[in-house]
Design an enzyme around this catalytic site. Structure first.
Site, PDB file in Angstrom:
ATOM      1  N   TYR A  62       0.865  -1.188   0.000  1.00  0.00           N
ATOM      2  CA  TYR A  62       0.000   0.000   0.000  1.00  0.00           C
ATOM      3  C   TYR A  62       0.900   1.235   0.000  1.00  0.00           C
ATOM      4  O   TYR A  62       1.482   1.592   1.015  1.00  0.00           O
ATOM      5  CB  TYR A  62      -0.893  -0.056   1.240  1.00  0.00           C
ATOM      6  CG  TYR A  62      -1.847   1.107   1.455  1.00  0.00           C
ATOM      7  CD1 TYR A  62      -1.975   2.157   0.554  1.00  0.00           C
ATOM      8  CD2 TYR A  62      -2.651   1.128   2.591  1.00  0.00           C
ATOM      9  CE1 TYR A  62      -2.853   3.203   0.780  1.00  0.00           C
ATOM     10  CE2 TYR A  62      -3.535   2.174   2.830  1.00  0.00           C
ATOM     11  CZ  TYR A  62      -3.631   3.202   1.927  1.00  0.00           C
ATOM     12  OH  TYR A  62      -4.494   4.237   2.156  1.00  0.00           O
ATOM     13  N   LYS A  97      -1.447  -1.154  -4.117  1.00  0.00           N
ATOM     14  CA  LYS A  97      -2.461  -0.115  -4.017  1.00  0.00           C
ATOM     15  C   LYS A  97      -1.681   1.184  -4.108  1.00  0.00           C
ATOM     16  O   LYS A  97      -0.902   1.515  -3.206  1.00  0.00           O
ATOM     17  CB  LYS A  97      -3.189  -0.219  -2.683  1.00  0.00           C
ATOM     18  CG  LYS A  97      -4.054   0.958  -2.445  1.00  0.00           C
ATOM     19  CD  LYS A  97      -4.790   0.861  -1.134  1.00  0.00           C
ATOM     20  CE  LYS A  97      -5.779   1.968  -1.170  1.00  0.00           C
ATOM     21  NZ  LYS A  97      -5.643   2.941  -0.164  1.00  0.00           N
TER      22      LYS A  97
HETATM   23  C1  LIG Z   1      -5.370  10.245   1.181  1.00  0.00           C
HETATM   24  C2  LIG Z   1      -6.588   9.407   1.034  1.00  0.00           C
HETATM   25  O1  LIG Z   1      -7.357   9.287   1.950  1.00  0.00           O
HETATM   26  N1  LIG Z   1      -6.786   8.841  -0.130  1.00  0.00           N
HETATM   27  C3  LIG Z   1      -7.933   8.000  -0.398  1.00  0.00           C
HETATM   28  C4  LIG Z   1      -8.660   8.500  -1.626  1.00  0.00           C
HETATM   29  O2  LIG Z   1      -9.773   7.676  -1.862  1.00  0.00           O
HETATM   30  C5  LIG Z   1      -9.148   9.938  -1.426  1.00  0.00           C
HETATM   31  O3  LIG Z   1     -10.015   9.990  -0.328  1.00  0.00           O
HETATM   32  C6  LIG Z   1      -9.887  10.441  -2.668  1.00  0.00           C
HETATM   33  O4  LIG Z   1      -9.045  10.348  -3.776  1.00  0.00           O
HETATM   34  C7  LIG Z   1     -10.360  11.890  -2.482  1.00  0.00           C
HETATM   35  O5  LIG Z   1      -9.267  12.760  -2.437  1.00  0.00           O
HETATM   36  C8  LIG Z   1      -7.496   6.563  -0.605  1.00  0.00           C
HETATM   37  O6  LIG Z   1      -6.370   6.495  -1.440  1.00  0.00           O
HETATM   38  C9  LIG Z   1      -7.135   5.960   0.732  1.00  0.00           C
HETATM   39  C10 LIG Z   1      -7.612   4.585   0.826  1.00  0.00           C
HETATM   40  O7  LIG Z   1      -7.973   3.963  -0.141  1.00  0.00           O
HETATM   41  C11 LIG Z   1      -7.696   3.986   2.156  1.00  0.00           C
HETATM   42  O8  LIG Z   1      -8.564   4.367   2.885  1.00  0.00           O
HETATM   43  O9  LIG Z   1      -6.883   3.135   2.498  1.00  0.00           O
END
Ligand SMILES: CC(=O)N[C@@H]([C@@H](O)[C@H](O)[C@H](O)CO)[C@@H](O)CC(=O)C(=O)O
Length: 306
Positions: free
Chosen positions: A143, A173
């Site tokens: 990740y 990921k």
């Molecule tokens: C920094 C962060 O929280 N990034 C999110 C994104 O889904 C993010 O919320 C989205 O791109 C909106 O900015 C995901 O990459 C994180 C994720 O998948 C997780 O919760 O593990």
């Protein structure tokens, strides 16, 4: 166990961790949450205890309870339940990896430790290997989320020879905006063995263009249906339609990011969209303001049905 019949692809929702108003984990709504994802968003893969799930703000005991409940409720309903088992201490991470294997998780994922940080590929790989080997029959995902871990070792470099060190290695990921790194990973390792799941939801289409197999993100909890339309349009080579959906979800994200958008806000959005009370986040995060909620709701309504 839920040994996956097919390789992970498509959308994976990074689940929030439901909490009671007084801040305890709330296992009682997870069944409803699973049903909501499948029936309302057409999302059948989840990523548990990650960033969105506040995994690093939970105790080991809480993480185990949550993993167990998600696997139990996901049985026969979900395709893949990936448990994030990364932790600052190696024994903590190993304990979670063994637990995930014992309960039949379909995969485990690990972030780079981020207090004492690995400073080279070999150091990072050694840590990951020691965790992965505790779950020798479970697909392993790295990740990569440098904006949060501060560990910027390029994935292209990490993947070089990784199968020899981690036989269960299955993919990445990739939650970073460095699409050159992702492209090089796919160029060298894609196609046949590894899967690449993109994690910056607002630019998923760009990652699909260079060959990402799918995506893990917070927004697939409530924009899963629309993002699935984008995936479908892309698969049918209808770029104009795919862009339409990326621009729509981007319109919402661009709006909320300007207001201040993180896990606390995601929990609030999920509460009003799904009707399932997700509760407050845990300190140091604080719950979203009523003003944020009203504005986000109005914006989401305005893109709905478009
Ligand atoms: C920094 C962060 O929280 N990034 C999110 C994104 O889904 C993010 O919320 C989205 O791109 C909106 O900015 C995901 O990459 C994180 C994720 O998948 C997780 O919760 O593990």
């Amino acid at each position: 166990s839920m040994a996956p019949r097919k390789k992970l692809q498509g959308l994976v929702a990074a689940t929030v961790t439901p909490m009671t108003p007084d801040g305890q984990i709330n296992l009682s709504v997870i069944r409803q949450y699973v049903d909501y994802l499948v029936s309302k968003q057409n999302v059948k893969n989840i990523f548990v205890n990650g960033t969105t799930g506040e995994g690093l703000a939970l105790s080991i005991q809480e993480r185990k309870q949550l993993a167990e409940e998600w696997v139990r409720q996901g049985k026969d309903k979900l395709d893949h339940v990936i448990i994030h088992v990364g932790a600052l201490s190696l024994p903590g991470s190993q304990e979670l990896a063994r637990h995930a294997a014992a309960i039949g998780a379909s995969g485990i994922a690990v972030i780079a430790p981020f207090f004492f940080k690995p400073t080279s590929k070999d150091e990072l790989l050694a840590f990951l290997r020691e965790v992965a080997s505790e779950a020798p029959a479970v697909p392993f995902y790295y990740y990569h989320i440098p904006p949060l871990t501060g560990v910027k070792i390029r994935v292209e470099e990490l993947l070089d020879g990784i199968k020899e060190q981690i036989p269960t290695f299955q993919g990445v990921k990739f939650s970073d905006t460095d699409l050159l790194d992702l492209a090089q990973c796919i160029n060298k390792n894609g196609g046949e063995e590894f899967v690449f799941l993109y994690g910056v939801d607002e630019q998923l289409l760009s990652a699909l263009a260079i060959g990402a197999n799918g995506a893990v993100g917070s927004t697939y909890n409530y924009l899963g249906q629309k993002t699935n339309m984008m995936l479908q349009a892309f698969a049918q080579h209808d770029l104009a339609l795919a862009r339409k959906y990326q621009f729509l979800t981007g319109e919402f994200l661009n709006f909320v990011i300007k207001l201040g958008f993180g896990v606390a806000q995601t929990k609030a959005v999920m509460t009003f969209v799904s009707g399932i009370p997700m509760g407050p986040p845990r300190l140091p995060l604080v719950k979203a303001s009523e003003e944020f909620i009203a504005k986000a709701k109005a914006k989401l309504d305005s893109i709905d049905g478009k």
